[in-house]
Scaffold this motif. Structure first.
Motif, PDB file in Angstrom:
ATOM      1  N   TYR A  40      49.614  36.824  33.941  1.00 25.87           N
ATOM      2  CA  TYR A  40      49.211  38.224  33.978  1.00 25.87           C
ATOM      3  C   TYR A  40      47.809  38.370  33.419  1.00 25.87           C
ATOM      4  CZ  TYR A  40      54.168  38.807  34.738  1.00 25.87           C
ATOM      5  OH  TYR A  40      55.435  38.714  35.250  1.00 25.87           O
ATOM      6  N   CYS A  41      47.005  39.216  34.075  1.00 22.60           N
ATOM      7  CA  CYS A  41      45.613  39.401  33.675  1.00 22.60           C
ATOM      8  C   CYS A  41      45.241  40.863  33.869  1.00 22.60           C
ATOM      9  CB  CYS A  41      44.723  38.502  34.523  1.00 22.60           C
ATOM     10  SG  CYS A  41      42.980  38.625  34.115  1.00 22.60           S
ATOM     11  N   ASP A  42      44.477  41.438  32.930  1.00 28.22           N
ATOM     12  CA  ASP A  42      44.073  42.837  33.059  1.00 28.22           C
ATOM     13  C   ASP A  42      42.602  42.987  33.440  1.00 28.22           C
ATOM     14  OD1 ASP A  42      42.847  42.156  30.688  1.00 28.22           O
ATOM     15  OD2 ASP A  42      43.379  44.011  29.661  1.00 28.22           O
ATOM     16  N   ASN A  43      41.919  41.902  33.761  1.00 29.28           N
ATOM     17  CA  ASN A  43      40.500  41.948  34.076  1.00 29.28           C
ATOM     18  C   ASN A  43      40.311  41.753  35.576  1.00 29.28           C
ATOM     19  OD1 ASN A  43      37.737  40.936  34.464  1.00 29.28           O
ATOM     20  ND2 ASN A  43      37.629  41.093  32.241  1.00 29.28           N
ATOM     21  N   LYS A  44      39.854  42.812  36.261  1.00 26.80           N
ATOM     22  CA  LYS A  44      39.698  42.739  37.718  1.00 26.80           C
ATOM     23  C   LYS A  44      38.642  41.720  38.134  1.00 26.80           C
ATOM     24  CE  LYS A  44      41.390  47.325  38.807  1.00 26.80           C
ATOM     25  NZ  LYS A  44      41.074  48.634  39.364  1.00 26.80           N
ATOM     26  N   SER A  45      37.593  41.560  37.336  1.00 25.86           N
ATOM     27  CA  SER A  45      36.566  40.560  37.657  1.00 25.86           C
ATOM     28  C   SER A  45      37.152  39.158  37.622  1.00 25.86           C
ATOM     29  CB  SER A  45      35.399  40.653  36.680  1.00 25.86           C
ATOM     30  OG  SER A  45      34.736  41.877  36.815  1.00 25.86           O
ATOM     31  N   THR A  46      37.989  38.899  36.625  1.00 27.10           N
ATOM     32  CA  THR A  46      38.634  37.594  36.512  1.00 27.10           C
ATOM     33  C   THR A  46      39.524  37.341  37.715  1.00 27.10           C
ATOM     34  OG1 THR A  46      38.589  37.738  34.112  1.00 27.10           O
ATOM     35  CG2 THR A  46      40.167  36.199  35.070  1.00 27.10           C
ATOM     36  N   MET A  47      40.287  38.350  38.120  1.00 32.14           N
ATOM     37  CA  MET A  47      41.163  38.204  39.290  1.00 32.14           C
ATOM     38  C   MET A  47      40.333  37.964  40.551  1.00 32.14           C
ATOM     39  SD  MET A  47      44.277  38.472  38.211  1.00 32.14           S
ATOM     40  CE  MET A  47      45.217  38.869  39.660  1.00 32.14           C
ATOM     41  N   SER A  48      39.227  38.655  40.666  1.00 31.06           N
ATOM     42  CA  SER A  48      38.358  38.485  41.830  1.00 31.06           C
ATOM     43  C   SER A  48      37.796  37.068  41.900  1.00 31.06           C
ATOM     44  CB  SER A  48      37.214  39.501  41.762  1.00 31.06           C
ATOM     45  OG  SER A  48      36.317  39.299  42.814  1.00 31.06           O
ATOM     46  N   ILE A  49      37.354  36.552  40.768  1.00 34.70           N
ATOM     47  CA  ILE A  49      36.825  35.185  40.725  1.00 34.70           C
ATOM     48  C   ILE A  49      37.928  34.181  41.068  1.00 34.70           C
ATOM     49  CG2 ILE A  49      35.869  33.386  39.231  1.00 34.70           C
ATOM     50  CD1 ILE A  49      34.512  35.688  37.633  1.00 34.70           C
ATOM     51  N   ALA A  50      39.137  34.430  40.570  1.00 38.46           N
ATOM     52  CA  ALA A  50      40.251  33.504  40.812  1.00 38.46           C
ATOM     53  C   ALA A  50      40.589  33.407  42.298  1.00 38.46           C
ATOM     54  CB  ALA A  50      41.485  33.957  40.028  1.00 38.46           C
ATOM     55  N   TYR A  51      40.547  34.520  43.008  1.00 37.68           N
ATOM     56  CA  TYR A  51      40.949  34.524  44.412  1.00 37.68           C
ATOM     57  C   TYR A  51      39.793  34.394  45.394  1.00 37.68           C
ATOM     58  CZ  TYR A  51      45.784  35.558  43.322  1.00 37.68           C
ATOM     59  OH  TYR A  51      47.077  35.472  42.873  1.00 37.68           O
ATOM     60  N   ASN A  52      38.548  34.520  44.930  1.00 39.23           N
ATOM     61  CA  ASN A  52      37.398  34.453  45.829  1.00 39.23           C
ATOM     62  C   ASN A  52      36.492  33.301  45.419  1.00 39.23           C
ATOM     63  OD1 ASN A  52      35.221  34.827  47.476  1.00 39.23           O
ATOM     64  ND2 ASN A  52      34.758  36.896  46.806  1.00 39.23           N
ATOM     65  N   PRO A  53      36.527  32.186  46.165  1.00 39.90           N
ATOM     66  CA  PRO A  53      35.739  31.011  45.780  1.00 39.90           C
ATOM     67  C   PRO A  53      34.241  31.137  46.030  1.00 39.90           C
ATOM     68  CG  PRO A  53      36.832  30.607  47.855  1.00 39.90           C
ATOM     69  CD  PRO A  53      37.314  31.950  47.371  1.00 39.90           C
ATOM     70  N   VAL A  54      33.793  32.205  46.678  1.00 47.50           N
ATOM     71  CA  VAL A  54      32.382  32.302  47.037  1.00 47.50           C
ATOM     72  C   VAL A  54      31.650  33.267  46.107  1.00 47.50           C
ATOM     73  CG1 VAL A  54      30.781  32.652  48.963  1.00 47.50           C
ATOM     74  CG2 VAL A  54      33.113  31.945  49.414  1.00 47.50           C
ATOM     75  N   GLN A  55      31.695  33.001  44.825  1.00 44.46           N
ATOM     76  CA  GLN A  55      30.969  33.802  43.851  1.00 44.46           C
ATOM     77  C   GLN A  55      30.149  32.865  42.976  1.00 44.46           C
ATOM     78  OE1 GLN A  55      33.157  36.699  41.717  1.00 44.46           O
ATOM     79  NE2 GLN A  55      34.317  37.355  43.479  1.00 44.46           N
ATOM     80  N   HIS A  56      29.350  32.018  43.610  1.00 42.54           N
ATOM     81  CA  HIS A  56      28.658  30.940  42.904  1.00 42.54           C
ATOM     82  C   HIS A  56      27.755  31.427  41.778  1.00 42.54           C
ATOM     83  CE1 HIS A  56      30.200  28.078  45.744  1.00 42.54           C
ATOM     84  NE2 HIS A  56      29.721  28.784  46.740  1.00 42.54           N
ATOM     85  N   ASP A  57      27.029  32.530  41.991  1.00 42.26           N
ATOM     86  CA  ASP A  57      26.115  32.994  40.949  1.00 42.26           C
ATOM     87  C   ASP A  57      26.868  33.469  39.713  1.00 42.26           C
ATOM     88  OD1 ASP A  57      27.117  35.084  42.552  1.00 42.26           O
ATOM     89  OD2 ASP A  57      25.511  36.438  41.883  1.00 42.26           O
ATOM     90  N   ARG A  58      28.094  33.940  39.880  1.00 40.77           N
ATOM     91  CA  ARG A  58      28.865  34.430  38.744  1.00 40.77           C
ATOM     92  C   ARG A  58      29.727  33.343  38.111  1.00 40.77           C
ATOM     93  NH1 ARG A  58      32.100  39.503  40.477  1.00 40.77           N
ATOM     94  NH2 ARG A  58      32.533  39.522  38.262  1.00 40.77           N
ATOM     95  N   THR A  59      29.894  32.208  38.789  1.00 43.43           N
ATOM     96  CA  THR A  59      30.856  31.210  38.316  1.00 43.43           C
ATOM     97  C   THR A  59      30.258  29.841  38.044  1.00 43.43           C
ATOM     98  OG1 THR A  59      31.439  30.566  40.575  1.00 43.43           O
ATOM     99  CG2 THR A  59      32.721  32.336  39.570  1.00 43.43           C
ATOM    100  N   LYS A  60      28.937  29.720  38.049  1.00 44.75           N
ATOM    101  CA  LYS A  60      28.363  28.384  37.896  1.00 44.75           C
ATOM    102  C   LYS A  60      28.671  27.758  36.540  1.00 44.75           C
ATOM    103  CE  LYS A  60      23.863  30.335  36.827  1.00 44.75           C
ATOM    104  NZ  LYS A  60      22.511  30.493  37.297  1.00 44.75           N
ATOM    105  N   HIS A  61      29.016  28.571  35.532  1.00 47.57           N
ATOM    106  CA  HIS A  61      29.312  28.030  34.209  1.00 47.57           C
ATOM    107  C   HIS A  61      30.783  27.683  34.022  1.00 47.57           C
ATOM    108  CE1 HIS A  61      25.277  29.053  33.044  1.00 47.57           C
ATOM    109  NE2 HIS A  61      25.469  30.270  33.499  1.00 47.57           N
ATOM    110  N   ILE A  62      31.598  28.026  35.002  1.00 46.15           N
ATOM    111  CA  ILE A  62      33.043  27.797  34.875  1.00 46.15           C
ATOM    112  C   ILE A  62      33.600  27.089  36.104  1.00 46.15           C
ATOM    113  CG2 ILE A  62      33.554  29.638  33.231  1.00 46.15           C
ATOM    114  CD1 ILE A  62      34.234  31.436  35.587  1.00 46.15           C
ATOM    115  N   GLU A  63      32.792  26.251  36.733  1.00 44.71           N
ATOM    116  CA  GLU A  63      33.176  25.596  37.986  1.00 44.71           C
ATOM    117  C   GLU A  63      34.491  24.825  37.901  1.00 44.71           C
ATOM    118  OE1 GLU A  63      31.941  25.470  41.288  1.00 44.71           O
ATOM    119  OE2 GLU A  63      30.962  27.264  40.512  1.00 44.71           O
TER     120      GLU A  63
END
Length: 127
Positions: free
Chosen positions: A49-72
């Motif tokens: 369970y997660c309450d952060n929509k950005s986190t959920m978006s990153i988890a389900y959308n692999p094409v967010q390279h600029d936002r996820t380069k530190h957590i690859e």
């Protein structure tokens, strides 16, 4: 269980929550392995369970390279487990997070509602 300190500094709350999601996923999958070893059959996917929509978006959308380069590594681990159906990430609205009583300043009504849900009592009230 020993507390572990985070070995990196997060650049955003979404990044911190994403790392926590990955850690929670590791622990839940580890528990599933132990249950399998004990011959306790668990067929359901692990629910996180997660309450952060950005986190959920990153988890389900692999094409967010600029936002996820530190957590690859975490991103690939989470995405792989979501795609295989081992894990389901479920969004929980902030209003339903009982833990907010410990982490956020809340209006009095919401605070009192959460206090009652936790079964807390005011020891300073006259009896």
């Amino acid at each position: 269980m020993e507390e572990q300190k985070q070995d990196r500094v997060s650049r955003s709350s979404a990044e911190a929550e994403f790392r926590a999601l990955a850690q929670g996923m590791c622990e839940r999958l580890w528990m599933k392995i132990i249950l399998d070893d004990l011959r306790v059959k668990v067929d359901n996917p692990v629910q996180l369970y997660c309450d952060n929509k950005s986190t959920m978006s990153i988890a389900y959308n692999p094409v967010q390279h600029d936002r996820t380069k530190h957590i690859e590594i975490d991103r690939h681990f989470i995405k792989d487990n979501l795609d295989r159906g081992f894990v389901i990430a479920i969004h929980v609205p902030t209003e339903l997070q009982i833990s907010n009583i410990f982490t956020k300043g809340l209006p009095q009504g919401r605070f009192q509602d959460l206090v009652s849900k936790l079964g807390m009592i005011d020891i300073h009230l006259p009896s």
